[in-house]
Design an enzyme around this catalytic site. Structure first.
Site, short mmCIF file in Angstrom:
data_model
loop_
_atom_site.label_atom_id
_atom_site.label_comp_id
_atom_site.label_asym_id
_atom_site.label_seq_id
_atom_site.Cartn_x
_atom_site.Cartn_y
_atom_site.Cartn_z
N GLY A 44 4.02 -17.55 -28.34
CA GLY A 44 4.46 -18.79 -27.73
C GLY A 44 5.44 -18.53 -26.60
N ALA A 45 6.46 -17.72 -26.89
CA ALA A 45 7.49 -17.44 -25.88
C ALA A 45 6.86 -16.73 -24.69
CB ALA A 45 8.58 -16.57 -26.50
N GLY A 225 -11.50 -9.11 -22.58
CA GLY A 225 -10.86 -7.89 -22.07
C GLY A 225 -11.40 -7.50 -20.72
N GLU A 226 -11.87 -6.24 -20.63
CA GLU A 226 -12.33 -5.72 -19.33
C GLU A 226 -13.56 -6.44 -18.78
OE1 GLU A 226 -12.96 -1.68 -20.31
OE2 GLU A 226 -10.83 -1.16 -20.06
N ASP A 249 -0.43 -0.80 -20.87
CA ASP A 249 -0.05 -1.49 -22.11
C ASP A 249 -0.67 -2.90 -22.04
OD1 ASP A 249 1.12 -2.68 -24.29
OD2 ASP A 249 3.18 -2.50 -23.59
N GLY A 254 -3.20 -11.40 -23.25
CA GLY A 254 -3.79 -12.68 -23.65
C GLY A 254 -2.81 -13.82 -23.39
N ASP A 255 -1.54 -13.57 -23.62
CA ASP A 255 -0.52 -14.61 -23.40
C ASP A 255 -0.36 -14.88 -21.91
OD1 ASP A 255 -0.11 -14.57 -26.14
OD2 ASP A 255 1.41 -13.00 -25.98
N SER A 294 6.36 -7.60 -18.32
CA SER A 294 5.24 -7.10 -17.51
C SER A 294 4.61 -8.23 -16.68
CB SER A 294 4.17 -6.49 -18.43
OG SER A 294 3.50 -7.50 -19.16
O1 RIB Z 1 0.52 -11.27 -27.87
C1 RIB Z 1 1.55 -10.33 -27.92
C2 RIB Z 1 2.60 -10.80 -28.87
O2 RIB Z 1 2.06 -10.83 -30.18
C3 RIB Z 1 3.81 -9.93 -28.97
O3 RIB Z 1 4.82 -10.30 -28.07
C4 RIB Z 1 4.21 -10.05 -30.43
O4 RIB Z 1 5.48 -10.62 -30.62
C5 RIB Z 1 3.12 -10.88 -31.09
O5 RIB Z 1 3.47 -12.18 -31.23
#
Ligand code: RIB
Length: 312
Positions: A44-45, A225-226, A249, A254-255, A294
């Site tokens: 979420g964050a 992904g790729e 990395d 996804g976030d 990142s």
């Molecule tokens: O998607 C990556 C995140 O998954 C990481 O930041 C970790 O905290 C988990 O929630």
């Protein structure tokens, strides 16, 4: 000038403890790792930070623990310019943490200990109604109780607000309670767990998306992904190809995808362009270590977009 999105994230906040190594210990074995990184994370964050860096106004609804990490997490939101009015501290509970292991190919393995995230309740969502009602998009993931996710989807639908559900980490879903989610965005392994169907190829992803559409989701995006992502709706499906980068990395990619997609869509861009841009925003995040740190600023992103979009 595009309209500025207002995104609300109802979701998790963790602290990530990332170890980089070539091999992983066997039971009973102790080994030395190559490198360590400590950073703010949580799906979420991370999505909130990505959305903010992409230029949206962002408000977070979350719960952190009363340990060292809780106040630091709130300070991180505030210093980034994210509204943390509705980030509560749960007394006597630890914050969410995520030990993460990254291999030489940049692939990650993550263990999430939910801690205070597990206490984010429907009542907390109701308390945040003044923020949520103003949002053009509400974004959710599965690191908080599912009943809170279902409640938030209902809130969004009742108030005519677009909602994006990122079912990560994957869990069995009551589709009736998620009915009407505007976007349901799993990755391949999440789609597999949720649908019970293998997702190893584009054809599998298409079948999985069709299954999810039959469960009442309006639009499905499966990140591959790729290979980019597959988007599906009642009109059919399409693959939106990825951009090539040198990944170090992939944690948080996804976030980065979800947070940036919410912003591009909120700005009024056509869905296909929003997805293409989100593919690039996510790819760029894999070229640096860590999750939130990142993620690129909108300015950095636009520079890359101008360089690469002409070659599509
Ligand atoms: O998607 C990556 C995140 O998954 C990481 O930041 C970790 O905290 C988990 O929630």
């Amino acid at each position: 000038m595009a309209k500025r999105s207002l995104i609300a994230v109802v979701g998790s906040a963790n602290v990530d403890l990332t170890t980089f190594n070539d091999v992983f210990p066997r039971p009973g074995e102790t080994i030395f790792g190559k490198k360590f990184d400590l950073g703010f994370g949580g799906k979420g964050a991370n999505q909130a930070v990505a959305a903010h860096l992409c230029g949206a106004k962002v408000g977070m609804v979350a719960k952190v623990g009363s340990d060292l990490f809780g106040p630091a997490t709130i300070k991180n939101f505030k210093s980034q310019g994210i509204d943390a009015t509705y980030v509560g501290i749960a007394e006597g509970i630890s914050s969410g943490v995520a030990p993460i292991f990254v291999d030489p190919n940049g692939q990650n393995r993550i263990i999430v200990v939910k801690g205070a995230n597990d206490l984010l309740s429907p009542a907390d969502v109701d308390a945040a109604a003044p923020l949520l009602r103003k949002a053009d998009t509400i974004v959710m993931q599965f690191e908080i109780p599912l009943r809170t996710v279902y409640h938030t989807v209902r809130f969004a639908k009742t108030n005519g607000i677009r909602c994006i559900v990122n079912p990560a980490p994957a869990q069995a879903v009551d589709f009736k309670k998620l009915g009407g989610a505007d976007y349901f965005i799993p990755n391949e392994s999440e789609a597999e767990v949720i649908t019970g169907m293998p997702v190893h190829s584009v054809d599998d992803a298409k079948k999985s998306a069709e299954f999810l559409l039959r469960q009442g989701m309006r639009r499905i995006v499966i990140t591959l992904g790729e290979r980019g992502c597959l988007v599906a709706g009642s009109e059919g499906w399409e693959i939106i190809p990825a951009f090539k980068v040198q990944a170090v990395d992939t944690t948080g990619a996804g976030d980065a995808f979800i947070g940036s997609f919410a912003v591009f869509l909120g700005e009024g861009l056509p869905e296909k362009e929003a997805l293409t841009r989100a593919n690039l925003y996510a790819a760029l995040s894999t070229t640096k270590v860590g999750t939130q740190k990142s993620f690129r600023s909108r300015e950095e992103f636009e520079k890359e977009w101008r360089n690469r979009a002409g070659r599509l």
